[in-house]
Scaffold this motif. Structure first.
Motif, short mmCIF file in Angstrom:
data_model
loop_
_atom_site.label_atom_id
_atom_site.label_comp_id
_atom_site.label_asym_id
_atom_site.label_seq_id
_atom_site.Cartn_x
_atom_site.Cartn_y
_atom_site.Cartn_z
N ILE A 224 0.82 -1.21 0.00
CA ILE A 224 0.00 0.00 0.00
C ILE A 224 0.86 1.27 0.00
O ILE A 224 0.40 2.32 0.40
CB ILE A 224 -0.98 0.04 1.19
CG1 ILE A 224 -0.23 -0.08 2.52
CG2 ILE A 224 -2.03 -1.04 1.06
CD1 ILE A 224 -1.13 0.10 3.74
N GLY A 225 2.10 1.21 -0.42
CA GLY A 225 2.98 2.38 -0.39
C GLY A 225 2.61 3.43 -1.43
O GLY A 225 1.81 3.20 -2.35
N GLY A 226 3.25 4.59 -1.31
CA GLY A 226 2.96 5.71 -2.20
C GLY A 226 3.30 5.43 -3.65
O GLY A 226 2.56 5.83 -4.56
N PRO B 91 -4.36 -7.65 -4.41
CA PRO B 91 -3.71 -6.42 -3.96
C PRO B 91 -4.51 -5.72 -2.87
O PRO B 91 -5.74 -5.81 -2.80
CB PRO B 91 -3.68 -5.56 -5.24
CG PRO B 91 -3.85 -6.52 -6.37
CD PRO B 91 -4.70 -7.63 -5.85
N ASN B 92 -3.79 -5.03 -1.98
CA ASN B 92 -4.46 -4.22 -0.96
C ASN B 92 -5.21 -3.06 -1.58
O ASN B 92 -6.28 -2.67 -1.10
CB ASN B 92 -3.43 -3.68 0.04
CG ASN B 92 -3.13 -4.65 1.16
OD1 ASN B 92 -4.01 -4.96 1.96
ND2 ASN B 92 -1.91 -5.15 1.20
N LEU B 93 -4.66 -2.49 -2.65
CA LEU B 93 -5.32 -1.40 -3.35
C LEU B 93 -6.13 -1.96 -4.52
O LEU B 93 -5.73 -2.95 -5.13
CB LEU B 93 -4.28 -0.40 -3.87
CG LEU B 93 -3.38 0.25 -2.82
CD1 LEU B 93 -2.36 1.15 -3.48
CD2 LEU B 93 -4.20 1.03 -1.81
N PRO B 94 -7.26 -1.34 -4.84
CA PRO B 94 -8.06 -1.85 -5.96
C PRO B 94 -7.33 -1.70 -7.29
O PRO B 94 -6.86 -0.61 -7.61
CB PRO B 94 -9.34 -1.00 -5.90
CG PRO B 94 -8.96 0.23 -5.14
CD PRO B 94 -7.90 -0.19 -4.17
N LEU B 95 -7.25 -2.79 -8.02
CA LEU B 95 -6.60 -2.76 -9.32
C LEU B 95 -7.48 -1.97 -10.29
O LEU B 95 -8.67 -2.25 -10.42
CB LEU B 95 -6.38 -4.17 -9.84
CG LEU B 95 -5.58 -4.31 -11.14
CD1 LEU B 95 -4.13 -3.90 -10.89
CD2 LEU B 95 -5.65 -5.74 -11.65
N PRO B 96 -6.92 -0.99 -10.99
CA PRO B 96 -7.75 -0.18 -11.89
C PRO B 96 -8.36 -1.03 -13.00
O PRO B 96 -7.78 -2.02 -13.45
CB PRO B 96 -6.75 0.84 -12.46
CG PRO B 96 -5.62 0.86 -11.51
CD PRO B 96 -5.53 -0.51 -10.95
N ARG B 97 -9.52 -0.59 -13.42
CA ARG B 97 -10.22 -1.29 -14.50
C ARG B 97 -9.38 -1.25 -15.77
O ARG B 97 -8.83 -0.22 -16.15
CB ARG B 97 -11.57 -0.61 -14.74
CG ARG B 97 -12.46 -1.33 -15.74
CD ARG B 97 -13.80 -0.64 -15.84
NE ARG B 97 -14.69 -1.33 -16.76
CZ ARG B 97 -15.91 -0.91 -17.05
NH1 ARG B 97 -16.39 0.19 -16.49
NH2 ARG B 97 -16.66 -1.59 -17.90
N GLY B 98 -9.29 -2.38 -16.44
CA GLY B 98 -8.57 -2.47 -17.70
C GLY B 98 -7.08 -2.69 -17.55
O GLY B 98 -6.36 -2.76 -18.55
#
Length: 692
Positions: free
Chosen positions: A13-15, A45-52
């Motif tokens: 979840i880093g910058g 992933p902890n962050l949502p993977l962007p669509r596409g």
């Protein structure tokens, strides 16, 4: 064109990860985009993977992966890298012989048009293994030129001439690179991190709350912020500071807070993702770093309408904040000037409001779409310098085309499929607490299909039937979200944790709701509904990413608004909800032993009017109630409106927006006594065994 980003671990979840995800998602609108993660440590992933955007891991280090499917037993993991310096490799933890092998193989076979490396070790790999002429090679600097150790700096300097471009996140640092690398033909330029605005409700600047967020590491200088807060708390004890994050300095900061007597004024909140909901709760943000290569947290806070008081450190804050317009810049390392900057905004409501509005406008400069466009321009210029033409836009990483039986009309197939298969439910929603304390559940349209859908609330490990609410589809005059309202005056939730599901009656489909944002800003300053029973709800994301509610429901509740260690005893001040003190009330506090060697005891309570109360438990009385024996003695505190009458009312801390007070509202040991809150928010007293 196809663009590949190389990340060390896309599952954190880093910058750097956040920025890469943001820009990759914006580029994926027009291009095929892949994120290649050198290692994989968890399932998703902890962050949502962007669509596409496709995510491709090269090395699987999940300890719980199926037998034989991970790389943990590979002997190359324990052998040093032949290319990455030891300071960057961290022995063999970050880079090793296996990472050498896997990255080399990937860069040899990739069909990408552009490959972008995001940290020094990956920049070295791109310079060593990248195929000149087959694709553009771009390196990124997410820190500052001067902050790398000599070994890493030398490796980057040696790698940069073998790249087509190398980007810094600030113009000042790009200029530093150009000064230290004269004659290098590689394009050295600045491209900021992409930080998106969110759909969350922005701050209104009214909460008496300052927010800081980031890794608890020395460079962030949270010790200065804590020291500055001693000055702020002395003048404005009703204001509070929250510090979000985790890291090696947590214990040191906890000790500093306790030594300064600020346990009731500063809360270490732990890590929180997504952080935007927490910025929006604050009226002011604070950044006290010794250095910031960019300052993503600054832009995140500004997007949420929160002005930032930041140290004018190299290099990011001064390029992001316009001092006096959308935030304040203060000297590096000066706790007094940090306190003065915070007090300037605390004591001027109009200045705070106007700066918050200006901050939202200024933050739009860093929208991922703008940064993506800058990358497209850079790529076109690099091709122009080569005398080549940039590849045309192409999308669909990982896309596939389904075949059909020859001779079968496509319309017939579609009709048959529609009859047999309904689109699955994959609901993703945000939950916003309204000004009236109701919960607005906002469901994104991409994951819901069908008619007469409903939202249900089901008590976890409970016996009762789910509570069913209509889920309203988007209308022409409303947003494109499906909506449901949980009215706190009409819906009765028993105490516990509740899960949210979307239900489709037509086929019985039922899916748990994933959390986008749990917006609790409306809980700050909110009061419970009058009368009995007392109830309180807090929406929150679970550790596995689902949307849930924590509900409390009691005949009455005594909220401990102040818990303070005084010279002679433990002082508690609070407000009674769901019950009233009579005109001649003589309330008492009861301490009931719940663990260890102790006996019950009583303490007088002063009723102050309007449901307010206060009492002090003398340390001497607590020690006297300890009956000897091994281990610590623990008592739970309750309130009675008079001695021996009525049901005891639990004393605790429930109101507000924090779900698990036992993890955040921590107090030091004083005279061998420590107040603690349980997982349910109830107040207890722990008396340690005497030493000696």
């Amino acid at each position: 064109m196809k663009i590949t980003f190389l990340l060390h671990n896309a599952y954190g979840i880093g910058g750097t990860i956040r920025s890469t995800f943001n820009v990759a998602g914006a580029l994926a609108v027009h291009h095929s985009v892949e994120i290649v993660s050198l290692i994989r440590t968890i399932d998703t992933p902890n962050l949502p993977l962007p669509r596409g955007v496709r995510l491709t891991p090269l090395i699987d280090k999940r300890p719980d992966a199926a037998a034989g499917s991970n790389d943990l037993g590979n002997p190359l993991l324990t052998r040093p890298s032949a290319h990455v310096p030891a300071a960057e490799a961290k022995g063999t933890t970050n880079f090793n012989a296996l990472t050498d092998q896997r990255v080399a193989a990937h860069l040899a076979r990739t069909d990408a048009d552009v490959v972008i490396a995001t940290r020094p070790g990956l920049v070295v790999y791109l310079a060593v293994f990248g195929r000149e002429g087959r694709y553009l090679r771009i390196g990124q600097e997410h820190r500052i030129y001067s902050t790398h150790g000599a070994e890493i700096r030398a490796a980057c300097n040696a790698a940069i001439p073998h790249l087509d471009a190398y980007t810094s996140v600030s113009e000042a640092d790009a200029a530093t690179h150009r000064a230290h690398l004269p004659g290098v033909t590689t394009r050295l330029t600045a491209l900021p991190n992409g930080v998106p605005a969110t759909g969350i409700e922005p701050s209104d600047g009214r909460a008496k709350l300052v927010v800081a967020a980031g890794r608890l590491i020395p460079v962030k200088r949270y010790d200065l912020l804590v020291g500055a807060w001693a000055t702020v708390a002395a003048k404005h004890p009703d204001w509070h500071l929250r510090i979000y994050g985790r890291g090696p300095q947590q214990t040191t900061l906890r000790r500093q807070i306790d030594e300064l007597g600020l346990a009731g004024h500063i809360t270490l909140m732990g890590a929180h993702s997504p952080i935007e909901t927490e910025w929006a709760k604050g009226a002011i943000a604070a950044v006290t770093s010794r250095e910031e290569s960019f300052g993503m947290t600054i832009v995140e806070a500004m997007h949420c309408g929160v002005p930032v008081v930041a140290t004018d450190c190299p290099h990011g804050p001064g390029e992001i904040i316009t001092d006096g317009r959308d935030g304040l810049l203060v000297p590096v390392g000066d706790a007094d000037r940090i306190a003065k900057g915070l007090l300037t905004l605390i004591e001027d409501d109009e200045l705070r409001r106007s700066m918050g509005e200006a901050a939202r406008v200024a933050a739009q400069r860093y929208a991922p779409e703008r940064v993506a466009a800058a990358y497209e321009t850079l790529i076109a210029e690099l091709h122009s310098a080569r005398g080549t033409v940039a590849p045309a836009a192409r999308r669909g990483a990982g896309g596939s085309v389904r075949s059909r039986t020859p001779g079968t009309p496509l319309t017939t197939l579609k009709g048959a499929v529609k009859q047999l298969i309904r689109k699955p439910l994959r609901p993703v929603a945000s939950c916003r607490v309204t000004a009236h304390g109701n919960l607005a559940v906002l469901v994104e349209p991409a994951g819901v299909h069908g008619a007469d859908l409903a939202l249900t609330l089901t008590r976890r490990r409970g016996d009762g039937a789910p509570i069913r609410l209509p889920l309203h589809p988007p209308t022409v005059t409303s947003s494109d979200l499906w909506t449901a309202t949980v009215d706190r005056g009409a819906v009765d939730l028993t105490e516990g944790r509740w899960d949210l599901h979307v239900v489709r009656p037509a086929d019985g489909a039922r899916r748990r709701v994933l959390s986008r944002y749990a917006e609790g800003r409306g809980l700050l300053g909110l009061e419970p509904l009058p009368g009995s029973p007392f109830s309180w709800w807090i929406p929150y994301p679970t550790v596995d990413g689902y949307l849930a509610l924590r509900a409390w429901r009691r005949p009455a509740h005594a909220e401990a608004r102040v818990i303070r260690a005084d010279a002679d005893g433990l002082a508690v001040e609070g407000t009674l909800h769901g019950a009233l003190f009579g005109p001649d009330a003589a309330p008492i506090a009861e301490a009931t032993p719940t663990r260890g060697p102790g006996r019950p005891f009583l303490t007088g309570v002063t009723a102050l009017g309007s449901g307010r109360f206060r009492f002090t438990v003398p340390y001497e009385r607590i020690h006297e109630a300890r009956t000897g024996g091994a281990g610590a003695a623990v008592w739970t505190l309750t309130l009675r409106k008079s001695a021996g009458s009525g049901t005891p009312i639990r004393i605790g801390r429930i109101l507000g927006d924090i779900v698990d007070r036992d993890k955040t509202d921590l107090h030091p040991v004083t005279h061998g006594i420590r107040p603690r809150l349980t997982g349910g928010g109830d107040l207890t007293i722990t008396c340690s065994a005497p030493t000696g």
